[in-house]
Design an enzyme around this catalytic site. Structure first.
Site, mmCIF file in Angstrom:
data_model
loop_
_atom_site.group_PDB
_atom_site.id
_atom_site.type_symbol
_atom_site.label_atom_id
_atom_site.label_comp_id
_atom_site.label_asym_id
_atom_site.label_seq_id
_atom_site.Cartn_x
_atom_site.Cartn_y
_atom_site.Cartn_z
ATOM 1 N N SER A 27 0.786 -1.232 0.000
ATOM 2 C CA SER A 27 0.000 0.000 0.000
ATOM 3 C C SER A 27 0.821 1.286 0.000
ATOM 4 C CB SER A 27 -0.993 0.023 1.160
ATOM 5 O OG SER A 27 -0.337 0.211 2.376
ATOM 6 N N LYS A 68 1.467 4.832 6.750
ATOM 7 C CA LYS A 68 0.724 5.629 5.768
ATOM 8 C C LYS A 68 1.273 7.055 5.751
ATOM 9 C CE LYS A 68 -2.221 2.336 4.983
ATOM 10 N NZ LYS A 68 -2.023 1.516 3.824
#
Length: 125
Positions: A27, A68
């Protein structure tokens, strides 16, 4: 899905504010890749800034620890985080606001000679 492989214990030889994490999943590609190890400095809630790559938890998924990029800081001190890979949505778009628990300061690639800060993705946030 990126899940740092860490028990949130400190790194031997460094103050307890430092954590070593291993990336699992795509991701955050191309910024960090599966298998990369990250040196993370623990932080207090409310200290993350847009553009920071952080270690975070989602209140809706407290068992999930993710890496993230902070897209924006929310009024309550939480953060809206997204992955750098637009095809993977295991971020705030799926789980809502997050709490940043640390900022990534160094990437250690599994291959020799690949040490350095996370690169600027050039607008891939």
């Amino acid at each position: 899905m990126i899940r740092p492989d860490t028990s949130e214990r400190g790194v031997p030889g460094l103050p307890s504010a430092w954590v070593l994490a291993r990336v699992s999943g795509p991701s955050m590609t191309p910024t960090v890749r599966h298998g990369d190890r990250l040196l993370v400095r623990r932080s207090r809630p409310g200290t993350a800034r847009p553009g920071d790559v952080v270690l975070a938890r989602f209140p809706s998924r407290p068992d999930l620890l993710v890496v993230k990029r902070v897209q924006r800081v929310l009024d309550d001190g939480g953060v809206w985080v997204v992955g750098d890979n637009p095809l993977v949505t295991d971020d705030s778009r799926a789980y809502g606001p997050a709490v940043a628990v640390g900022r990534v300061v160094l990437r250690l690639r599994p291959r020799p000679g690949r040490v350095g800060p996370p690169p600027d993705p050039g607008g891939l946030s």
